[in-house]
Design a protein around this motif. Sequence first.
Motif, PDB file in Angstrom:
ATOM      1  N   SER A  46     -14.626-110.776 -51.950  1.00 52.73           N
ATOM      2  CA  SER A  46     -14.373-109.403 -51.521  1.00 52.73           C
ATOM      3  C   SER A  46     -12.900-109.072 -51.386  1.00 52.73           C
ATOM      4  N   TYR A  47     -12.096-110.065 -51.122  1.00 49.41           N
ATOM      5  CA  TYR A  47     -10.683-109.816 -50.869  1.00 49.41           C
ATOM      6  C   TYR A  47      -9.774-110.213 -52.033  1.00 49.41           C
ATOM      7  N   GLU A  54     -10.158-100.953 -52.501  1.00 49.01           N
ATOM      8  CA  GLU A  54     -10.932-100.099 -53.398  1.00 49.01           C
ATOM      9  C   GLU A  54     -12.411-100.226 -53.070  1.00 49.01           C
ATOM     10  N   ILE A  55     -13.151 -99.228 -53.460  1.00 48.59           N
ATOM     11  CA  ILE A  55     -14.602 -99.305 -53.319  1.00 48.59           C
ATOM     12  C   ILE A  55     -15.100-100.223 -54.423  1.00 48.59           C
ATOM     13  N   LEU A  56     -15.809-101.261 -54.028  1.00 41.57           N
ATOM     14  CA  LEU A  56     -16.307-102.216 -55.006  1.00 41.57           C
ATOM     15  C   LEU A  56     -17.388-101.552 -55.856  1.00 41.57           C
ATOM     16  N   ASP A  82     -14.682 -92.578 -38.487  1.00 39.99           N
ATOM     17  CA  ASP A  82     -13.698 -93.492 -37.940  1.00 39.99           C
ATOM     18  C   ASP A  82     -13.373 -94.518 -39.018  1.00 39.99           C
ATOM     19  N   GLY A  83     -12.147 -94.965 -39.062  1.00 40.71           N
ATOM     20  CA  GLY A  83     -11.759 -95.965 -40.046  1.00 40.71           C
ATOM     21  C   GLY A  83     -12.568 -97.237 -39.960  1.00 40.71           C
ATOM     22  N   ASP A  96      -7.955-101.194 -45.429  1.00 42.03           N
ATOM     23  CA  ASP A  96      -7.271-101.323 -44.149  1.00 42.03           C
ATOM     24  C   ASP A  96      -7.282-100.036 -43.320  1.00 42.03           C
ATOM     25  N   GLY A  97      -7.877 -98.980 -43.835  1.00 37.05           N
ATOM     26  CA  GLY A  97      -7.969 -97.734 -43.076  1.00 37.05           C
ATOM     27  C   GLY A  97      -6.699 -96.911 -43.056  1.00 37.05           C
ATOM     28  N   GLU A  98      -5.723 -97.294 -43.839  1.00 36.75           N
ATOM     29  CA  GLU A  98      -4.422 -96.640 -43.779  1.00 36.75           C
ATOM     30  C   GLU A  98      -4.179 -95.621 -44.891  1.00 36.75           C
TER      31      GLU A  98
END
Length: 142
Positions: A46-47, A54-56, A82-83, A96-98
């Motif tokens: 996943s990482y 990105e959306i996998l 919410d992130g 990372d929600g950023e």
Amino acid sequence: MTRFEDFSFKLLVVEELMYRSEALTPRFNWFDHLKAQGVDDPDDYSYQDENFAEILPECRDHFENLLIPRELLDSVTTILVDGGNEAFMHAAPSWDGEDDLFDVRSLSDLDLVPNLRKITAEPHWFPPGAEEVFAARGITLA
């Protein structure tokens, strides 16, 4: 089949129905899905650099093809943005929600949730003018 135009808005509805109220089953868990596919290390998969923030594709396919019955859509009265939403985590595990990856870009899907009355979110998650659209539909943005 009910089709959503905005993928991020659909994920907000999925968040409410699958991860918060647990009315939409089965509950999708990306890491369990990978293990079932024989991936020994879901975190490593996943990482990977090409998956970063990105959306996998497999997750996008899963959520885009997910059928949500009309009666469940009618039951949505609140949405939390919410992130840390679980739907986001399972769609893009390394996000990372950023950034604006999951920002809603269109409000055309509001008609799919006719009983929506409250959205808990910062306004930046939605396109310009969203607050006026929400107010006109009796939806509180808190």
